[in-house]
Design an enzyme around this catalytic site. Structure first.
Site, short mmCIF file in Angstrom:
data_model
loop_
_atom_site.label_atom_id
_atom_site.label_comp_id
_atom_site.label_asym_id
_atom_site.label_seq_id
_atom_site.Cartn_x
_atom_site.Cartn_y
_atom_site.Cartn_z
N GLY A 54 49.34 -20.22 -39.16
CA GLY A 54 48.54 -20.19 -40.36
C GLY A 54 49.24 -20.98 -41.44
O GLY A 54 50.44 -21.25 -41.33
N CYS A 81 54.37 -19.72 -34.56
CA CYS A 81 54.56 -20.37 -35.84
C CYS A 81 54.58 -19.40 -37.01
O CYS A 81 55.48 -18.60 -37.11
CB CYS A 81 53.48 -21.45 -35.95
SG CYS A 81 53.63 -22.38 -37.42
N TYR A 82 53.58 -19.39 -37.87
CA TYR A 82 53.56 -18.43 -38.98
C TYR A 82 53.65 -17.00 -38.42
O TYR A 82 54.31 -16.13 -39.01
CB TYR A 82 52.28 -18.60 -39.80
CG TYR A 82 52.06 -17.52 -40.83
CD1 TYR A 82 52.82 -17.49 -41.99
CD2 TYR A 82 51.12 -16.51 -40.63
CE1 TYR A 82 52.64 -16.48 -42.93
CE2 TYR A 82 50.93 -15.50 -41.55
CZ TYR A 82 51.69 -15.49 -42.71
OH TYR A 82 51.51 -14.49 -43.62
N HIS A 169 53.83 -25.01 -31.40
CA HIS A 169 52.46 -24.64 -31.00
C HIS A 169 52.21 -24.92 -29.52
O HIS A 169 51.98 -26.06 -29.15
CB HIS A 169 51.45 -25.44 -31.83
CG HIS A 169 51.39 -25.00 -33.25
ND1 HIS A 169 50.53 -24.04 -33.70
CD2 HIS A 169 52.12 -25.38 -34.32
CE1 HIS A 169 50.71 -23.84 -34.99
NE2 HIS A 169 51.68 -24.65 -35.39
N GLU A 171 49.62 -24.25 -27.94
CA GLU A 171 48.20 -24.47 -27.68
C GLU A 171 47.76 -25.92 -27.87
O GLU A 171 46.69 -26.30 -27.41
CB GLU A 171 47.35 -23.54 -28.59
CG GLU A 171 47.34 -23.89 -30.08
CD GLU A 171 48.53 -23.33 -30.85
OE1 GLU A 171 49.55 -23.01 -30.23
OE2 GLU A 171 48.43 -23.23 -32.09
N SER A 223 14.87 -25.87 -27.26
CA SER A 223 14.87 -27.18 -27.91
C SER A 223 15.16 -28.28 -26.90
O SER A 223 14.97 -29.45 -27.18
CB SER A 223 15.95 -27.21 -28.99
OG SER A 223 17.23 -27.24 -28.37
N GLY A 224 15.64 -27.90 -25.72
CA GLY A 224 16.04 -28.91 -24.75
C GLY A 224 17.52 -29.24 -24.88
O GLY A 224 18.08 -29.95 -24.06
N GLY A 225 18.18 -28.70 -25.91
CA GLY A 225 19.63 -28.87 -26.04
C GLY A 225 20.35 -27.93 -25.08
O GLY A 225 19.73 -27.09 -24.42
N VAL A 226 21.68 -28.07 -25.02
CA VAL A 226 22.46 -27.31 -24.04
C VAL A 226 22.31 -25.80 -24.25
O VAL A 226 22.02 -25.06 -23.31
CB VAL A 226 23.96 -27.68 -24.14
CG1 VAL A 226 24.78 -26.93 -23.11
CG2 VAL A 226 24.15 -29.18 -24.01
N ASP A 227 22.49 -25.35 -25.49
CA ASP A 227 22.58 -23.91 -25.72
C ASP A 227 21.29 -23.17 -25.42
O ASP A 227 21.28 -22.18 -24.69
CB ASP A 227 23.02 -23.63 -27.18
CG ASP A 227 24.27 -24.40 -27.53
OD1 ASP A 227 24.98 -24.81 -26.60
OD2 ASP A 227 24.52 -24.61 -28.73
N SER A 229 18.88 -24.16 -23.63
CA SER A 229 18.51 -24.33 -22.22
C SER A 229 19.26 -23.34 -21.34
O SER A 229 18.68 -22.71 -20.45
CB SER A 229 18.85 -25.75 -21.74
OG SER A 229 18.08 -26.69 -22.46
N LYS A 369 31.57 -23.64 -26.19
CA LYS A 369 30.65 -24.65 -25.65
C LYS A 369 30.98 -25.04 -24.21
O LYS A 369 30.10 -25.15 -23.37
CB LYS A 369 30.71 -25.90 -26.54
CG LYS A 369 29.63 -26.91 -26.28
CD LYS A 369 28.39 -26.52 -27.02
CE LYS A 369 27.30 -27.53 -26.90
NZ LYS A 369 26.23 -27.23 -27.87
#
Ligand code: XMP
Length: 513
Positions: A54, A81-82, A169, A171, A223-227, A229, A369
């Site tokens: 942070g 870290c923090y 870090h 990550e 909508s035809g988008g990934v989510d 669908s 995602k």
């Protein structure tokens, strides 16, 4: 219940990255606010806790501090870290204030190869450091296991309590072996199995949807988008014909979008699909409007009206499904200097009226995602949809500067189709965040054969980005750019010039409007 790792968020720009890294180890992770009471954490029966980094200093007046009882839960804790300074501060060590927190490369040398975090790793490798406050005296029971040029206590551990602190870090990708460190923490130290996979999630989610929905009906705006669908495929697997999808053709879609949605969801998945042809209405409402914000508002409001009346025709339903993702529901820690907390999406034009009396079904709200894409493939959603680049709710309207007309829509749609085709065949499409065509209503002179022309310009926009918040323009190869330019000018009537947008975000945005 899934075995899980809880991540306490102290406002790091990397908190979500930590959560994703844990999940890449096939272990479920949840982000919680830094001040969640330890008793509440314990209720969730986590296998381990990670304290994120942070921007603050433990000496700040308003420093975010956890419930100290977190260190007494008897479960492993990894402080990054923090987080490391917080741990040292609470457990009786000494932290010395440094200057502003900055990042930089460093070389980590492992002094104690018996530390489980570094099991199987070389004795020296590159890490991504954070230079801020420094731990100068270790808390009782801790000992240093690794150092860098700048820090004697780059990694510390309390072996019996299984508590660890890292000054760097693990990550971020610039830390070599960062994934292995996280994997060692979750598997070796915390003893988690590899239980979090999308194959298993399908069964879990199906069960949850069935128990939430019972015999009631569900409506979903596709909508035809990934989510949306993937949400449609998942909910359909759970409750079959109780689901009705509403697809609104606003006339601002990409080439073949409406056909693909009908083909895939209507004919292949056999989902009840209500197709709303509202092309004319949207164009009429847009009229001669040129102001970008007005255009967005008109499109948003018209969508709501069309969707609302479509739901009435779809018959009575108690539930409304949405493809909300995990990053949309994580409460960002409002700490000054945390960019993730400051920027909130200005979009959501497809948002629905507040007074619609539905209960929500949001089966993706625990997923990132990349997990949604995996889930989609698991459910048999075609890769063409699963790997789609993001597309804005207001569609091609924000890619036509100024007035939206049928002919301008044709031009930008045809140019976009060429961009997509060429980007896919050169494999660039899947490597980057977005690539598309923008129509500039600026006419310039050209020659075609013996004729002088006076036509529009297309700008090509191709950007790399992690989340759309910041973006860099992509250095596409010249031969690909040449093909794009030749094809657009030759094949799209009404265009005689192609430009490349070489602006990054900020200060430019990704879309032009
Ligand atoms: P900007 O243009 O703000 O875009 O840099 C960032 C990302 O958001 C997408 N975008 C939208 N998505 N409705 C959406 O659903 C919108 O109104 C909208 N505007 C921009 C854009 O494509 C990019 O990925």
């Amino acid at each position: 219940m899934n075995e899980q790792i809880l991540i306490l968020d102290f406002g790091s720009q990397y908190t979500q990255v930590i959560a994703r890294r844990v999940r890449e180890c096939q272990v479920y992770s949840t982000i919680m606010s830094f001040d969640t009471p330890a008793a509440k954490l314990a209720e969730l029966k986590p296998k381990g806790v990670i304290l994120s980094g942070g921007p603050a200093s433990v000496y700040d007046e308003e420093a975010p501090l956890p419930d100290p009882a977190v260190f007494e839960l008897g479960i492993p804790v990894l402080s990054i870290c923090y987080g490391l300074q917080v741990a040292a501060f609470f457990l009786g060590g000494k932290v010395e204030p440094g200057t502003r927190r900055e990042f930089g490369k460093g070389r980590l040398r492992i002094r104690d190869s018996g530390c489980e975090l570094f099991k199987g790793l070389p004795s020296e490798f590159q890490v991504w450091n954070s230079h801020g406050d420094k731990v100068t005296k270790l808390p009782a029971g801790f000992h240093g296991v690794a150092e860098t040029e700048n820090s004697k206590h780059a990694a510390i551990e309390h072996r019996r309590k299984k508590q660890y602190g890292l000054q760097f870090h693990p990550e971020v990708v610039h830390t070599a072996h960062g994934r292995e460190i996280i994997s060692n923490f979750v598997h070796t130290v915390c003893g988690c199995g590899k239980n979090w996979t999308m194959r298993r999630y399908v069964d879990q989610a199906v069960e949850e949807i069935r128990s939430q929905v019972g015999q009631e009906r569900v409506i979903l705006g596709l909508s035809g988008g990934v989510d949306s669908s993937v949400a449609a495929a998942l909910i359909h697997k759970a409750v079959g014909d109780q689901l009705t999808c509403i697809f609104v053709n606003n006339g601002l879609l990409r080439a073949r979008e409406a056909e693909v949605v009908q083909e895939v969801f209507g004919r292949h998945f056999k989902i009840k699909l209500q197709y709303e042809d509202a092309e004319k209405l949207f164009l009429k409402k847009l009229g001669k409007v040129t102001d970008p914000e007005r255009k967005r508002k008109i499109i948003g409001n018209t969508f709501i009206r069309v969707f609302e009346s479509a739901t009435k025709r779809a018959g009575k339903a108690r539930f409304l499904a949405q493809g909300t993702l995990y990053p949309d529901v994580i409460e960002s820690v409002p700490i000054a200097g945390n960019p993730a907390a400051m920027i909130k999406s200005h979009h959501n034009v497809g948002g629905l009226p507040k007074d619609m009396k539905f209960q929500l079904v949001e089966p993706l709200k625990r997923l990132f995602k990349d997990e949604v894409r995996q889930l989609g493939l698991e459910l048999g959603v075609p890769p063409e949809i699963v790997h789609r680049q993001p597309f804005p709710g207001p569609g091609l309207a924000v890619r036509i500067l100024g007035e939206v007309t049928t002919d301008r829509l044709r031009i930008v749609r045809e140019a976009d189709a060429i961009v997509v085709e060429e980007m896919k065949s050169s494999k660039w499409y899947y490597k980057i965040w977005q690539s598309f065509a923008v129509l500039l209503p600026v006419k310039s002179v050209g020659v075609m054969g013996d004729e002088r022309t006076y036509e529009f310009t297309i700008a090509i926009r191709a950007v790399e980005s992690q989340d759309g918040m910041t973006a860099d323009w992509v250095k596409l190869p010249y031969d690909l750019l040449e093909r794009l330019s030749n094809r657009i000018i030759n094949e799209v009537k009404g265009v005689n010039r192609v430009c490349l947008d070489i602006s990054s975000k900020p200060p430019a945005t990704i879309e032009w409007e």
